[in-house]
Design an enzyme around this catalytic site. Structure first.
Site, PDB file in Angstrom:
ATOM      1  N   GLY A  38      33.025 -42.934 -11.347  1.00 33.38           N
ATOM      2  CA  GLY A  38      32.855 -41.673 -12.787  1.00 33.38           C
ATOM      3  C   GLY A  38      33.572 -42.114 -14.081  1.00 33.38           C
ATOM      4  CB  SER A  39      37.372 -43.319 -13.246  1.00 30.81           C
ATOM      5  OG  SER A  39      38.168 -42.206 -13.042  1.00 30.81           O
ATOM      6  CB  SER A  80      41.702 -43.757 -10.997  1.00 30.96           C
ATOM      7  OG  SER A  80      42.039 -43.138 -10.044  1.00 30.96           O
ATOM      8  CB  SER A  82      41.437 -39.876  -7.085  1.00 32.54           C
ATOM      9  OG  SER A  82      41.103 -40.602  -7.263  1.00 32.54           O
ATOM     10  CB  THR A  85      40.128 -45.379  -7.729  1.00 32.62           C
ATOM     11  OG1 THR A  85      39.806 -44.367  -7.414  1.00 32.62           O
ATOM     12  CG2 THR A  85      39.313 -46.566  -7.056  1.00 32.62           C
ATOM     13  NE  ARG A 132      28.743 -36.688  -8.853  1.00 29.51           N
ATOM     14  CZ  ARG A 132      29.558 -35.683  -7.872  1.00 29.51           C
ATOM     15  NH1 ARG A 132      30.904 -35.961  -7.732  1.00 29.51           N
ATOM     16  NH2 ARG A 132      29.667 -34.745  -6.974  1.00 29.51           N
ATOM     17  CD  GLU A 213      28.949 -40.571  -8.036  1.00 23.54           C
ATOM     18  OE1 GLU A 213      29.836 -39.371  -7.594  1.00 23.54           O
ATOM     19  OE2 GLU A 213      29.057 -41.313  -8.664  1.00 23.54           O
ATOM     20  CG  HIS A 229      12.690 -62.108 -21.663  1.00 21.74           C
ATOM     21  ND1 HIS A 229      11.676 -63.350 -22.757  1.00 21.74           N
ATOM     22  CD2 HIS A 229      13.325 -61.107 -22.932  1.00 21.74           C
ATOM     23  CE1 HIS A 229      11.654 -62.548 -24.070  1.00 21.74           C
ATOM     24  NE2 HIS A 229      12.785 -61.535 -24.465  1.00 21.74           N
ATOM     25  CE  LYS A 323      36.315 -43.537  -4.146  1.00 24.29           C
ATOM     26  NZ  LYS A 323      37.487 -42.775  -5.082  1.00 24.29           N
TER      27      LYS A 323
HETATM   28  C1  F6R Z   1      33.713 -38.789  -8.040  1.00 27.51           C
HETATM   29  C2  F6R Z   1      32.542 -40.155  -8.299  1.00 27.51           C
HETATM   30  C3  F6R Z   1      33.021 -41.280  -8.171  1.00 27.51           C
HETATM   31  C4  F6R Z   1      34.861 -41.367  -8.484  1.00 27.51           C
HETATM   32  C5  F6R Z   1      35.150 -43.043  -8.353  1.00 27.51           C
HETATM   33  C6  F6R Z   1      36.368 -43.708  -8.207  1.00 27.51           C
HETATM   34  O1  F6R Z   1      32.715 -37.659  -8.895  1.00 27.51           O
HETATM   35  O2  F6R Z   1      31.785 -39.917 -10.025  1.00 27.51           O
HETATM   36  O3  F6R Z   1      32.370 -42.223  -8.368  1.00 27.51           O
HETATM   37  O4  F6R Z   1      35.028 -41.764  -9.944  1.00 27.51           O
HETATM   38  O5  F6R Z   1      34.596 -43.249  -6.459  1.00 27.51           O
HETATM   39  O6  F6R Z   1      37.493 -42.360  -7.964  1.00 27.51           O
HETATM   40  P1  F6R Z   1      38.460 -41.870  -9.398  1.00 27.51           P
HETATM   41  O7  F6R Z   1      37.164 -41.712 -10.211  1.00 27.51           O
HETATM   42  O8  F6R Z   1      39.385 -40.943  -8.911  1.00 27.51           O
HETATM   43  O9  F6R Z   1      39.155 -43.393  -9.671  1.00 27.51           O
END
Ligand code: F6R
Length: 330
Positions: A38-39, A80, A82, A85, A132, A213, A229, A323
């Site tokens: 999502g990032s 990121s 969070s 990641t 996301r 998701e 193609h 994770k």
């Molecule tokens: C959760 C989502 C995931 C996170 C991914 C990376 O809503 O969309 O795809 O985005 O696991 O984590 P972040 O975005 O925190 O770096």
């Protein structure tokens, strides 16, 4: 989740007021966005929205930077939500080792800590969203950063207009009896297949990720003209899967006329094999409006599909378990 999806226009509008630190203005030939999930998608959307610029925008999803990422030449955007990641932090370390110009976008975590410690320009976006669900913030922060770096102009105006436009179409896109409800209904218990012109691949990537998701469902995507193609020949087997698939072609007023023609012929050729098809054209004035129109439609589709599937659109148990398992191993 519905409220979060609905907040996209406000996010885009609010993002114009983000505090953007000084970012070295350079002679950048490329922007590399390092992020996952999502990032990362914000980088893809930026590439498709700002498609008339004289530098490249590329998203790297993984642990390693390409050899061609070099100082002076490259602006590295570490994203990121969070801030924790591991792939994104690995890319950041490599960018630091190579001496690239860096800007960081996050709501906190290690990315914020490292940025403060190393003096990396940091854009802090609000916490409390699933990554996301923060696309407006993530894309908006990136666009503002690129403007500050001297690479884009008119970003604030474009984002405000896009926010206003999205508000005006919210009912038809996401309300009851809307286009998204209709598509979610067609995707239920079927394989959604989404085809887009290649210059809008970010839209298909977003549809796929949101369906995965939020609705906990598989979705298949590809781009035109390339699928003409190869894949067009494969839309036959396994018969049980293909005959239960629902195909959506997304198009835009700027789509190449030959691609529009290809969509028509492709529809005729695969009609007998699939369960059904739709063609959806973007709406809006600017390219940013039209891309976000299609993205938002897909976001709503994924939400209603989650309801049909009786799944909690907020929960991402397997992503979280994975994770956790990796972080326990260190
Ligand atoms: C959760 C989502 C995931 C996170 C991914 C990376 O809503 O969309 O795809 O985005 O696991 O984590 P972040 O975005 O925190 O770096």
């Amino acid at each position: 989740m519905l409220d979060i999806i609905r907040s996209l226009p406000e996010q885009l509008k609010e993002a114009t007021r983000l505090e953007i630190p000084d970012i070295p203005v350079g002679n950048y030939r490329r922007v590399i966005v390092g992020g996952m999930g999502g990032s990362a998608i914000g980088g893809d959307v930026a590439r498709d929205v700002f498609n008339d610029v004289d530098f490249s925008i590329e998203t790297i999803r993984g642990y390693d930077l390409p050899a061609y990422a070099k100082p002076n030449d490259t602006l590295f955007v570490s994203v990121s939500y969070s801030g924790n990641t591991e792939e994104t932090l690995s890319l950041l370390n490599q960018a630091l080792e190579r001496g690239l110009s860096i800007v960081a976008i996050t709501s906190g975590g290690k990315l914020a800590d490292i940025s403060r410690e190393k003096g990396i320009p940091l854009i802090t976006i609000p916490s409390g969203y699933p990554p996301r669900g923060a696309l407006g913030w993530l894309f908006g922060a990136m666009a503002m950063a690129l403007e500050k770096a001297g690479l884009l102009e008119g970003v604030v105006d474009a984002m405000e207009r896009t926010a206003g436009f999205l508000k005006s179409v919210e009912g038809e896109l996401g309300g009851k009896e809307s286009l998204s409800m209709d598509l979610a209904n067609k995707f239920y218990r079927r394989l959604p297949i989404v085809y887009v012109p290649a210059d809008m691949v970010s839209v298909a990537l977003r549809w796929q990720a949101q369906i995965n998701e939020n609705a906990k469902q598989l979705a298949h995507i590809n781009v035109l003209p390339e699928m003409n193609h190869n894949e067009i020949n494969g839309i036959k087997h396994p018969v049980d899967v293909v005959e239960r698939s629902w195909v959506v072609f997304l198009k835009d007023r700027d789509t190449h006329p030959r691609i529009l023609r290809r969509i028509e012929i492709t529809r005729q050729l695969i009609e007998e094999s699939v369960m059904g098809m739709d063609v959806v054209e973007s709406m809006g004035e600017s390219r940013m409006e039209r891309i976000f129109y299609l993205i938002w439609l897909g976001d709503f589709v994924s939400f209603y599909l989650a309801l049909y599937n009786q799944e909690d659109p907020m929960a991402i148990p397997r992503i979280s378990s994975l994770k956790d398992a990796l972080s326990r191993e260190g």
